[in-house]
Scaffold this active site. Structure first.
Site, PDB file in Angstrom:
ATOM      1  N   HIS A 107       0.936  -1.292   0.015  1.00 24.79           N
ATOM      2  CA  HIS A 107       0.113   0.003  -0.109  1.00 24.79           C
ATOM      3  C   HIS A 107       1.068   1.275   0.142  1.00 24.79           C
ATOM      4  CE1 HIS A 107       0.360   1.145   4.242  1.00 24.79           C
ATOM      5  NE2 HIS A 107       0.123  -0.278   4.519  1.00 24.79           N
ATOM      6  N   ASP A 132       6.290   1.294   7.017  1.00 29.37           N
ATOM      7  CA  ASP A 132       4.772   0.658   6.897  1.00 29.37           C
ATOM      8  C   ASP A 132       4.076   1.933   5.835  1.00 29.37           C
ATOM      9  OD1 ASP A 132       2.108   0.011   6.818  1.00 29.37           O
ATOM     10  OD2 ASP A 132       1.725   0.645   8.834  1.00 29.37           O
ATOM     11  N   GLU A 145      -4.849   1.894   2.363  1.00 32.59           N
ATOM     12  CA  GLU A 145      -5.264   0.772   3.061  1.00 32.59           C
ATOM     13  C   GLU A 145      -5.271   1.009   4.638  1.00 32.59           C
ATOM     14  OE1 GLU A 145      -3.736  -2.388   5.937  1.00 32.59           O
ATOM     15  OE2 GLU A 145      -2.724  -0.561   5.498  1.00 32.59           O
ATOM     16  N   GLU A 146      -4.667   2.005   5.133  1.00 29.28           N
ATOM     17  CA  GLU A 146      -4.607   2.529   6.633  1.00 29.28           C
ATOM     18  C   GLU A 146      -6.164   3.046   7.031  1.00 29.28           C
ATOM     19  OE1 GLU A 146      -2.446   1.545   8.410  1.00 29.28           O
ATOM     20  OE2 GLU A 146      -0.508   1.622   7.504  1.00 29.28           O
ATOM     21  N   ASP A 203       3.358  -6.389   3.490  1.00 28.67           N
ATOM     22  CA  ASP A 203       2.988  -5.325   4.275  1.00 28.67           C
ATOM     23  C   ASP A 203       3.151  -5.395   5.853  1.00 28.67           C
ATOM     24  OD1 ASP A 203       1.611  -2.927   5.438  1.00 28.67           O
ATOM     25  OD2 ASP A 203      -0.218  -3.733   5.241  1.00 28.67           O
ATOM     26  N   HIS A 252       3.101   2.997  12.735  1.00 28.28           N
ATOM     27  CA  HIS A 252       2.057   4.045  13.092  1.00 28.28           C
ATOM     28  C   HIS A 252       2.653   4.965  14.100  1.00 28.28           C
ATOM     29  CE1 HIS A 252      -1.700   1.279  11.920  1.00 28.28           C
ATOM     30  NE2 HIS A 252      -0.508   1.201  10.789  1.00 28.28           N
TER      31      HIS A 252
END
Lengths: 475, 475
Positions: free
Chosen positions: B284, B296, B330-331, B358, B430
């Site tokens: 992503h 990420d 995606e998130e 991912d 994140h």
């Protein structure tokens, strides 16, 4: 106290003070003293209350920069804690400290590829104008390179000092990197720079920049100065490596406020025979603003407080006084250390030994000193006593002892340094990451064991360490 | 594509599609295919351009949350990069995405011992009123415990969910902890809470909180929700442990903005014999806001792009098409994945295998799948081919394949998972710490080697993987 006497030795001493030449025997410390010191050591290693002390300081006070509300809370905490630990003559001796507040700190690359940057102002920096500063960036590998720059390379630009600190057990990478923090803004300002950005003086790759004191000179331009976290310095470096012009926008709300009252918090285990002779155990009570000051220097305060408490809890107090000093404002100019040396000037000749714990909670692995050369065998004996704790190395006799001990150097106060493992110390030093979870209670116990044993020996031993060589020590 | 044919096998197939029972021989893949796959593997391990790809994405784009300016830059980057890598049919297929901005995020304990807290808003949170929210804190060990609470325990309070995530190579601690992030605010809001504070779903002890998506339900109260870094959660926990009432002040400027246009960026290595049959490699392109999205999922995009490039550079293209999809958003709700499954619905039956990278840049150590059970021997062969890379474990046949592959599950697209070492992934996931320095280029090369070999086998092999079992996979 200029004499140097080792009671159990055959010593050849002329009548003039300070010139005694003694050669202590291989086991010059009396056996009961050694037994008690070893027992202090061994009991502390089994578990102490030191972690609870630093826990209390960081949970109930937290950040405590000089002059801040936290500073005042910390003084009250120090007085209360010393009393709870059973120390005597507990008092807060007033110290005037500078008061600076960090304010907002924002930065972003605006060209060629806009990205936010994570920064902290350096301690003492002026702020930017309200609208911030935006300028092209010019990079130098170190402040030494900046010093050689021509003004037209730098004028109107944001100077980026990109020196990376090296990791080392003894923390020796710090000295090699910290010059840019201390004098980078001064040098860049003289050359007409708009601002200074510094790669953090730290060994981590966290997005938690490292602050720390910097200085200006009167009559020279004062430009704003901030530290980039290492990943942010990498990013800026990578954009510069593209060869495209790189611009940064910087906004700092930092400002100097009127001086404030703070205090050195002092407590004692009074000596039973020579209460006027002092073994000083120091740490500093202030911290930087972004973390809770667990590692720097809550750990040190917990170590020396707990070491003193354990000596005080012995069936018989040692001959000399153990004095614990929680120094005010180490971080931003050694205010407390200077005030102590001044207020206690008359007493300094009776300080038989001073030591400071100010390197986090890593285990002690080395003993260094600055004592009369003739007294070195006593330091050797202390080192031997600490060997079972994993203290395997013997440093030299040129130790500074700790930042807060520097103002005592002219009085030639003997110093001892219990060198700690600083492998990870500079991952957290002066960052938001300086929090309680970075401390292993067992490591703290090992430090308490070492300090309790060493301080007890110094307070109880028949002889003393003479007077330290002149100078501040270089190690 | 419902058939299941292994050309080199003796297979017993009834005439109804999808019910073929085949037992591949122990070495059913043709030798030239195996040789080429091994060579792709071995050459990639010697060094690839993957790090340069993720470097370029993170330096030249950086944070790229759905709908943000960075998102649009990332799409342009994706199209440009695919073309530079020699992919064909490069295009950006439009996807409508939600747009949410984090805004300011400030919090502090106001009683009993005032201290600042480091927080990040959870993705999708509403903001607080301009003046913020201040209330007593009530703590629960997990969202499951909160679900059992009575409203009068919670009403008007700030709920603190204090579940700690466990570290594990396969990242299995995430599933156990993430529920509080997803539905904590919903549950707390229904009980009348004023706000939600979550111990970060992360394994580190850095002062870098972990954000991530959360959800509300229509018709239910929407309360502000933020993550505390682990050290800040420790601090709040410790103050609560004192038994004194603990109050927190929280201010969030988060808000939802109108939807934006984004895109799935797609490029291909067209198949030489069966271009209509597709091996899909996904990642992503969006990231969360606080870091540069290196781990990420910049790493995943670099891995699959470089794997495809290397297959495309072979003297002879494989039989089937390799399609790389850089999924949008995606998130924050799988917008790109859903749009892809919808726009390509007619093609999904001709997707012979799909996989997504991912999980950062940790080394591949396990092969899992979700394929027709009869095709498992082919997965075994791929696993055997990857063994020299240190891929020592064989997972089950219930893999979901990756979040962006979920919408393809109803079409029973076969999936492969190359399980990565996630020991440190959730230290950075994140957070602001998701930056380029967390990636070891050699690890990235190992991933490229594994994906290039596996994708080549799937694109070149005479047979295929049948259709996946129904359901989304649970592993």
């Amino acid at each position: 106290m200029r004499r140097f006497v080792v009671a159990t030795l055959v010593a050849v001493c002329p009548l003039t003070a300070g010139a005694c030449l003694a050669a202590p025997a291989s086991s010059s410390l009396p056996e009961p003293l050694r037994t008690t010191a070893a027992s202090l050591r061994d009991e502390a290693v089994r578990g102490t209350g030191a972690f609870e002390i630093v826990r209390s300081l960081t949970i109930e006070v937290g950040p405590r920069p000089a002059g801040s509300p936290g500073d005042k809370l910390a003084i009250a905490w120090g007085v209360r804690t010393m009393r709870e630990l059973g120390l005597s003559n507990v008092r807060a001796e007033p110290v005037t400290v500078p008061h600076w507040e960090p304010g907002v700190a924002e930065a972003a690359i605006t060209a060629p590829w806009p990205q936010p940057l994570v920064i902290l102002p350096l301690g003492g920096s002026v702020g930017t104008p309200e609208a911030g500063v935006e300028a092209d960036v010019v990079v130098f590998p170190s402040v030494q390179d900046l010093e050689k720059a021509a003004a037209d390379q730098v004028r109107g630009k944001i100077v980026f000092l990109n020196k990376r600190m090296e990791r080392a057990r003894d923390g020796s990478g710090y000295g090699a990197a910290v010059g840019g923090r201390g004098r980078g803004a001064l040098v860049a300002g003289k050359l007409g720079a708009a601002a200074l950005l510094l790669r953090s003086v730290g060994t981590d790759n966290n997005r938690t920049p490292h602050t720390g004191a910097m200085r200006y000179e009167e009559g020279q331009p004062k430009i704003p100065a901030a530290a980039l976290s290492n990943p942010d310095a990498d990013l800026l470096e990578a954009q510069l490596a593209s060869g495209k012009p790189v611009r940064v926008r910087l906004k700092l709300g930092s400002r100097r406020l009127p001086d404030e009252e703070s205090a050195n918090v002092i407590g004692e285990i009074p000596g039973r025979e020579k209460p006027e002779e002092i073994v000083l155990l120091g740490c500093h009570l202030d911290s930087w603003f972004p973390g809770t000051g667990a590692v720097d220097d809550g750990a040190g305060c917990a170590i020396v407080l707990e070491a003193a408490r354990r000596i005080g809890a012995l069936p018989q107090k040692p001959r000399r006084t153990i004095r614990v000093v929680l120094f005010a404002n180490e971080e931003f100019g050694l205010s407390g250390a200077r005030a102590y040396a001044e207020a206690h000037a008359a007493e300094l000749p009776r300080h038989v030994l001073a030591g400071e714990s100010d390197f986090g909670s890593g285990r002690v692995w080395r003993v260094s000193s600055r004592v009369a050369p003739e007294a070195l065998p006593f330091v050797d004996e202390i080192a031997a006593l600490l060997a079972p704790l994993g203290v395997t190395e013997r440093g030299g006799n040129d130790s500074g002892g700790g930042a807060d001990l520097i103002p005592m150097a002219p009085a030639r106060v003997p110093m001892i340094s219990l060198g700690q493992d600083g492998t990870y110390y500079f991952d957290w030093h002066h960052t938001a990451n300086d929090t309680l979870d970075k401390i292993d209670p067992k490591d703290l116990d090992q430090n308490v064991a070492a300090w309790a044993a060493a301080a007890y020996v110094a307070a109880e031993m028949p002889g003393d360490f003479g007077r330290a060589p002149e100078g501040e020590g270089g190690e």
